[in-house]
Write an enzyme that holds these catalytic residues in place. Structure first.
Site, PDB file in Angstrom:
ATOM      1  N   ASP A 130      -4.788 -23.954  16.994  1.00  0.00           N
ATOM      2  CA  ASP A 130      -6.008 -23.946  18.437  1.00  0.00           C
ATOM      3  C   ASP A 130      -7.012 -23.057  18.358  1.00  0.00           C
ATOM      4  O   ASP A 130      -8.248 -22.897  18.767  1.00  0.00           O
ATOM      5  CB  ASP A 130      -6.023 -24.756  19.393  1.00  0.00           C
ATOM      6  CG  ASP A 130      -5.388 -26.135  19.358  1.00  0.00           C
ATOM      7  OD1 ASP A 130      -5.947 -26.659  19.364  1.00  0.00           O
ATOM      8  OD2 ASP A 130      -3.980 -26.296  20.256  1.00  0.00           O
ATOM      9  N   ASP A 154       0.699  -1.246  -0.277  1.00  0.00           N
ATOM     10  CA  ASP A 154       0.159  -0.028   0.207  1.00  0.00           C
ATOM     11  C   ASP A 154       1.158   0.955  -0.202  1.00  0.00           C
ATOM     12  O   ASP A 154       0.649   1.843  -0.468  1.00  0.00           O
ATOM     13  CB  ASP A 154      -0.522  -0.175   1.325  1.00  0.00           C
ATOM     14  CG  ASP A 154      -0.561   0.121   2.262  1.00  0.00           C
ATOM     15  OD1 ASP A 154       0.827  -1.039   2.809  1.00  0.00           O
ATOM     16  OD2 ASP A 154      -1.210  -0.306   3.756  1.00  0.00           O
ATOM     17  N   ASP A 200       1.209  -9.013   4.212  1.00  0.00           N
ATOM     18  CA  ASP A 200       0.325  -8.801   4.810  1.00  0.00           C
ATOM     19  C   ASP A 200      -0.533  -9.107   3.815  1.00  0.00           C
ATOM     20  O   ASP A 200      -2.087  -8.957   4.789  1.00  0.00           O
ATOM     21  CB  ASP A 200       0.251  -7.274   4.464  1.00  0.00           C
ATOM     22  CG  ASP A 200       2.288  -7.066   5.882  1.00  0.00           C
ATOM     23  OD1 ASP A 200       2.157  -7.727   6.243  1.00  0.00           O
ATOM     24  OD2 ASP A 200       2.264  -5.900   5.735  1.00  0.00           O
ATOM     25  N   ARG A 202       3.770 -27.623  26.786  1.00  0.00           N
ATOM     26  CA  ARG A 202       3.643 -26.574  26.731  1.00  0.00           C
ATOM     27  C   ARG A 202       3.002 -26.145  26.149  1.00  0.00           C
ATOM     28  O   ARG A 202       2.149 -26.649  24.627  1.00  0.00           O
ATOM     29  CB  ARG A 202       4.973 -25.682  26.177  1.00  0.00           C
ATOM     30  CG  ARG A 202       6.111 -25.450  27.569  1.00  0.00           C
ATOM     31  CD  ARG A 202       7.985 -25.196  26.706  1.00  0.00           C
ATOM     32  NE  ARG A 202       8.702 -25.469  27.598  1.00  0.00           N
ATOM     33  CZ  ARG A 202       9.725 -25.974  27.318  1.00  0.00           C
ATOM     34  NH1 ARG A 202      10.534 -25.870  25.934  1.00  0.00           N
ATOM     35  NH2 ARG A 202      11.089 -25.729  27.913  1.00  0.00           N
ATOM     36  N   GLY A 238       2.153  -9.062   9.793  1.00  0.00           N
ATOM     37  CA  GLY A 238       1.168  -8.856   9.168  1.00  0.00           C
ATOM     38  C   GLY A 238       0.470  -7.207   9.123  1.00  0.00           C
ATOM     39  O   GLY A 238      -0.541  -6.884   9.094  1.00  0.00           O
TER      40      GLY A 238
HETATM   41  O1  F6P Z   1       4.524  -4.649   5.634  1.00  0.00           O
HETATM   42  C1  F6P Z   1       5.066  -6.673   5.496  1.00  0.00           C
HETATM   43  C2  F6P Z   1       5.879  -6.442   6.992  1.00  0.00           C
HETATM   44  O2  F6P Z   1       6.204  -7.400   7.281  1.00  0.00           O
HETATM   45  C3  F6P Z   1       4.961  -6.233   7.907  1.00  0.00           C
HETATM   46  O3  F6P Z   1       3.661  -7.219   8.393  1.00  0.00           O
HETATM   47  C4  F6P Z   1       5.439  -5.780   9.568  1.00  0.00           C
HETATM   48  O4  F6P Z   1       5.419  -5.450  10.439  1.00  0.00           O
HETATM   49  C5  F6P Z   1       7.141  -5.409   8.464  1.00  0.00           C
HETATM   50  O5  F6P Z   1       7.177  -5.363   7.238  1.00  0.00           O
HETATM   51  C6  F6P Z   1       8.050  -4.824   8.937  1.00  0.00           C
HETATM   52  O6  F6P Z   1       8.892  -4.576   8.859  1.00  0.00           O
HETATM   53  P1  F6P Z   1      10.208  -4.173   8.794  1.00  0.00           P
HETATM   54  O7  F6P Z   1      11.550  -5.570   7.575  1.00  0.00           O
HETATM   55  O8  F6P Z   1      11.089  -2.757   7.772  1.00  0.00           O
HETATM   56  O9  F6P Z   1      11.367  -4.643   9.994  1.00  0.00           O
END
Ligand code: F6P
Length: 406
Positions: A197, A115, A139, A172, A180
């Site tokens: 679960d 996005d 995501d 555990r 995401g």
């Molecule tokens: O937007 C993709 C994503 O993998 C998100 O799910 C996650 O919060 C973020 O990128 C992590 O980004 P970076 O690799 O910049 O820490």
């Protein structure tokens, strides 16, 4: 020469890396070659696009260069940054980009990302730069499918299933936290695929009393019915999970990335603590530990709960076959759309000889998990951190609406 007079394109990938990006690069380059168009890589996302005017030369993609990396390798040969052009202070940023493109004789861009990347692409297009968007984000929160989603879901499912052996050996519960951001698609699909679960997603504020009830019943049933008194309980939690009041549980100490997004962290730890707190106060848990021969005074009074955070492991490594074929097709289709003279659009899919596309502005609107579908799995026994909602199907006979993956 193409009908839109495109002799050279630049390929940019941007945002978080994931599976399918190299397939997009290859698909775009191969379609360009097929139309007599030159291809350059613009390395490291929008950072180099902004600095193009100062860059001496760009990597040339040739068939030999394409042979040097494979489509099923995750990550991007083109490199990424999380630079958002609209946030650059320079008031002449778009002129500078146009100048840089002119210097390198680049007529148009194929841009793959999510996005944020898409919103930059909309800005570029509105400033007269020809570009088409190939959707990418693990995501999965765009309106279209996006490369990277399937690969990530497969990896989450694999990690979760594998963790079950550790969980069962040590009795555990395992809490697996996955990326995401504010949409729970990959936690949801990966969790379903792993027979988890409990799946906690940002779309449902979590009632931990419900989670605890489900954990206790399921875990105790498993251990009690096992001849070796072994059992586990698997929770997949999306990093963007909220508490019952809908509040984020991430603390602010992690800061923000270059796009300005808060870095999310701590969901699994939060879940573990919520369950531990309830178990400690629960006399029935001590009884259960005694009854199953596990209770050791002062040493082992409650079953353990462990959190696992694979972080970037969910989006690196290999790309699924689906993401490779989707990636190659949307990369190729992006070039076809540029040749056709379109700009500012996102490729949705290629179906037979039809290239489906939509305005990028529409494609990047955030899509969340469909809670009606969640209720199907609640009806099948999975906990989603709320009182289960019964699945109420409607029955539709309409072949035209059937969406096939293959
Ligand atoms: O937007 C993709 C994503 O993998 C998100 O799910 C996650 O919060 C973020 O990128 C992590 O980004 P970076 O690799 O910049 O820490």
């Amino acid at each position: 020469m193409s009908s839109a007079n495109i002799k050279r394109i630049g390929i940019i990938t941007s945002g978080g890396d994931c599976g399918g990006l190299n397939a997009v690069i290859k698909g775009a380059a191969q379609m360009a070659f097929n139309n007599g168009i030159d291809v350059r890589v613009i390395p490291n996302g929008y950072a180099s696009l902004y600095n193009l005017v100062e860059i001496e030369s760009l990597p040339v993609l040739t068939s030999d260069r394409l042979d040097s990396f494979s489509s099923d390798l995750a990550g991007s040969e083109a490199g990424h940054s999380r630079v958002k052009i609209s946030k650059i202070k320079d008031p002449n940023k778009f002129d500078r980009i146009r100048e840089g493109m002119k210097k390198h004789a680049i007529d148009a861009l194929v841009i793959s990302g999510g996005d944020d990347t898409g919103s930059v692409m909309v800005d570029l297009s509105e400033h007269g730069i020809k570009c088409v968007h190939a959707p990418k984000t693990m995501d999965l929160d765009l309106q279209t499918y996006s490369v990277g989603g399937d690969s990530t879901i497969n990896r989450i499912a694999r990690f979760a299933s594998d963790l079950r052996t550790t969980g069962r050996t040590h009795n555990r519960a395992i809490v697996l936290e996955v990326f995401g951001r504010y949409a729970g698609h990959t936690a949801f699909r990966g969790g379903v695929a792993a027979d988890a679960d409990c799946i906690l997603i940002p779309e449902i504020p979590v009632d931990f009393d419900e989670v605890y009830k489900h954990y206790k019943e399921t875990f105790m049933r498993r251990v009690r019915s096992s001849d070796v008194k072994a059992g586990t309980y698997l929770i997949i939690v999306a990093e963007g999970m909220t508490d019952a009041a809908g509040q984020s549980i991430t603390d602010d100490t992690f800061g923000a990335d270059a796009f300005g997004h808060k870095k999310l962290s701590g969901a699994a730890k939060y879940v573990r603590r919520q369950i531990e707190e309830r178990a400690k106060k629960d006399a029935q848990i001590k009884e259960f530990m005694k009854e199953t021969g596990m209770f050791v005074d002062g040493m082992y009074e409650n079953p353990e709960i462990r959190e696992v955070n694979p972080g970037h492991l969910v989006r690196c490594g290999e790309t699924s076959a689906y993401d490779v074929s989707f990636g190659r097709s949307v990369g190729a289709a992006a070039v076809s759309l540029l040749i056709k003279g379109l700009t500012g659009v996102t490729v949705a899919e290629v179906s037979g000889s039809e290239i489906h596309y939509m305005p990028a502005k529409v494609a990047i609107e955030q899509r969340f998990v469909d809670l009606d579908e969640v209720s199907l799995y609640e009806t099948l026994g999975t906990c989603f951190g709320r009182k289960p909602v019964n699945f109420k199907p409607s029955f539709v006979e309409d072949k035209a609406k059937i969406k096939r993956i293959y």
